[in-house]
Design a protein around this motif. Sequence first.
Motif, PDB file in Angstrom:
ATOM      1  N   TYR A   1       0.824  -1.205   0.000  1.00 53.65           N
ATOM      2  CA  TYR A   1       0.000   0.000   0.000  1.00 53.65           C
ATOM      3  C   TYR A   1       0.865   1.263   0.000  1.00 53.65           C
ATOM      4  CZ  TYR A   1      -4.330  -2.592   0.870  1.00 53.65           C
ATOM      5  OH  TYR A   1      -5.415  -3.423   0.764  1.00 53.65           O
ATOM      6  N   ALA A   2       1.955   1.239   0.759  1.00 59.46           N
ATOM      7  CA  ALA A   2       2.841   2.398   0.801  1.00 59.46           C
ATOM      8  C   ALA A   2       3.475   2.640  -0.557  1.00 59.46           C
ATOM      9  CB  ALA A   2       3.914   2.194   1.869  1.00 59.46           C
ATOM     10  N   ALA A   3       3.941   1.569  -1.203  1.00 60.97           N
ATOM     11  CA  ALA A   3       4.554   1.702  -2.527  1.00 60.97           C
ATOM     12  C   ALA A   3       3.536   2.148  -3.564  1.00 60.97           C
ATOM     13  CB  ALA A   3       5.196   0.374  -2.940  1.00 60.97           C
ATOM     14  N   GLU A   4       2.322   1.623  -3.467  1.00 62.37           N
ATOM     15  CA  GLU A   4       1.269   1.993  -4.411  1.00 62.37           C
ATOM     16  C   GLU A   4       0.909   3.473  -4.269  1.00 62.37           C
ATOM     17  OE1 GLU A   4      -2.831  -0.105  -5.776  1.00 62.37           O
ATOM     18  OE2 GLU A   4      -2.818   0.602  -3.696  1.00 62.37           O
ATOM     19  N   ALA A   5       0.822   3.946  -3.023  1.00 60.48           N
ATOM     20  CA  ALA A   5       0.493   5.354  -2.797  1.00 60.48           C
ATOM     21  C   ALA A   5       1.565   6.263  -3.388  1.00 60.48           C
ATOM     22  CB  ALA A   5       0.342   5.615  -1.290  1.00 60.48           C
ATOM     23  N   ASN A   6       2.833   5.894  -3.207  1.00 57.08           N
ATOM     24  CA  ASN A   6       3.931   6.689  -3.773  1.00 57.08           C
ATOM     25  C   ASN A   6       3.891   6.662  -5.305  1.00 57.08           C
ATOM     26  OD1 ASN A   6       4.888   7.342  -1.235  1.00 57.08           O
ATOM     27  ND2 ASN A   6       6.308   5.614  -1.161  1.00 57.08           N
ATOM     28  N   TYR A   7       3.563   5.503  -5.864  1.00 53.58           N
ATOM     29  CA  TYR A   7       3.496   5.349  -7.319  1.00 53.58           C
ATOM     30  C   TYR A   7       2.411   6.262  -7.903  1.00 53.58           C
ATOM     31  CZ  TYR A   7       2.789   2.897 -11.803  1.00 53.58           C
ATOM     32  OH  TYR A   7       2.660   2.579 -13.123  1.00 53.58           O
TER      33      TYR A   7
ATOM     34  N   LEU B   1       7.255  -0.587  -6.503  1.00 47.17           N
ATOM     35  CA  LEU B   1       6.044  -1.384  -6.367  1.00 47.17           C
ATOM     36  C   LEU B   1       6.331  -2.844  -6.675  1.00 47.17           C
ATOM     37  CD1 LEU B   1       3.049  -1.069  -5.667  1.00 47.17           C
ATOM     38  CD2 LEU B   1       2.591  -0.642  -8.077  1.00 47.17           C
ATOM     39  N   ALA B   2       7.160  -3.089  -7.692  1.00 48.30           N
ATOM     40  CA  ALA B   2       7.517  -4.456  -8.060  1.00 48.30           C
ATOM     41  C   ALA B   2       8.239  -5.171  -6.924  1.00 48.30           C
ATOM     42  CB  ALA B   2       8.396  -4.447  -9.311  1.00 48.30           C
ATOM     43  N   GLU B   3       8.972  -4.431  -6.094  1.00 49.71           N
ATOM     44  CA  GLU B   3       9.701  -5.037  -4.979  1.00 49.71           C
ATOM     45  C   GLU B   3       8.773  -5.672  -3.958  1.00 49.71           C
ATOM     46  OE1 GLU B   3      12.991  -5.535  -4.105  1.00 49.71           O
ATOM     47  OE2 GLU B   3      13.233  -5.169  -6.242  1.00 49.71           O
ATOM     48  N   THR B   4       7.504  -5.259  -3.922  1.00 49.57           N
ATOM     49  CA  THR B   4       6.545  -5.830  -2.975  1.00 49.57           C
ATOM     50  C   THR B   4       5.821  -7.047  -3.542  1.00 49.57           C
ATOM     51  OG1 THR B   4       4.644  -4.488  -3.687  1.00 49.57           O
ATOM     52  CG2 THR B   4       6.158  -3.500  -2.090  1.00 49.57           C
ATOM     53  N   LEU B   5       6.072  -7.363  -4.821  1.00 48.36           N
ATOM     54  CA  LEU B   5       5.360  -8.425  -5.525  1.00 48.36           C
ATOM     55  C   LEU B   5       6.310  -9.556  -5.892  1.00 48.36           C
ATOM     56  CD1 LEU B   5       3.454  -6.107  -8.040  1.00 48.36           C
ATOM     57  CD2 LEU B   5       2.560  -6.992  -5.876  1.00 48.36           C
ATOM     58  N   ALA B   6       5.853 -10.799  -5.744  1.00 46.16           N
ATOM     59  CA  ALA B   6       6.630 -11.948  -6.191  1.00 46.16           C
ATOM     60  C   ALA B   6       6.724 -11.922  -7.719  1.00 46.16           C
ATOM     61  CB  ALA B   6       5.975 -13.248  -5.732  1.00 46.16           C
TER      62      ALA B   6
END
Length: 250
Positions: A120-126, A141-146
């Motif tokens: 959520y934090a990465a998505e908000a920044n994106y 954002l990709a860093e939070t996803l497998a």
Amino acid sequence: MRDDTFVLLTTVPIKAGCEAEYLALVYEVSDQMRHEPTFVDTVLHRSADDAGLFMLQETWRDRADYFAVQMRRPYRARYEARLPELLRAPREMKVFEPLRTDRAEATADSAPVAALERFYAAEANYMAAGGARGGASFAPLAETLAPDVVLHQSPDLPWGGEFYGHAGYEDWARQMSEAFDALEVKDRQLVASGDTAVAICRLVTRSRVNGSTINAPMAQVVRVREGRIVEFRPFYWNAPDYRDAVGSAR
């Protein structure tokens, strides 16, 4: 638990240097078998003293079905064919009957919840950086996803479909960036069980097409592996509102 529930413990000693290949194979099987109607759960363990010693803990219903049907599923073929070459000693399989289960209540600091909060934090920044339309980097954002993440979007939505891997997820994010100039997840409540987190929240969006704002309930079911999201399944309230908001953007 039902009387026909059983636990299968499989000890798997893997040759040095083959651990990564084994994990890739067993993850592939696990991602398929969890959809089986008699599947309950599975936990993969690794020895604290031996990096090549694994134990797979599977819980199923219907022991006869498992050995007659589940063990012969096509998606297991590659695993079973390759495993003998990876083993340094024979694997051992033992069947147990569960007597009692005790679990701590899910807390906000559990691993799946922490992974979802990072997302959520990465998505908000994106989105704040303008998303794909504004040239924002997708890398954080990709860093939070497998790498093998799967996003399931309802076909009722303008962006409906299945999105696979980082490229697929980035394509979905591009569609959202083109449709909305603001997107925020608010009032979220998170709970977790095993490798799964559930978010109950409100999704606030503003349309690029007509400037309309939607502030609606939403739920998200997220599965996590090794600290990253591997599966995402959101549930939106009143899909027609989103179709109206997107309009000619699609």
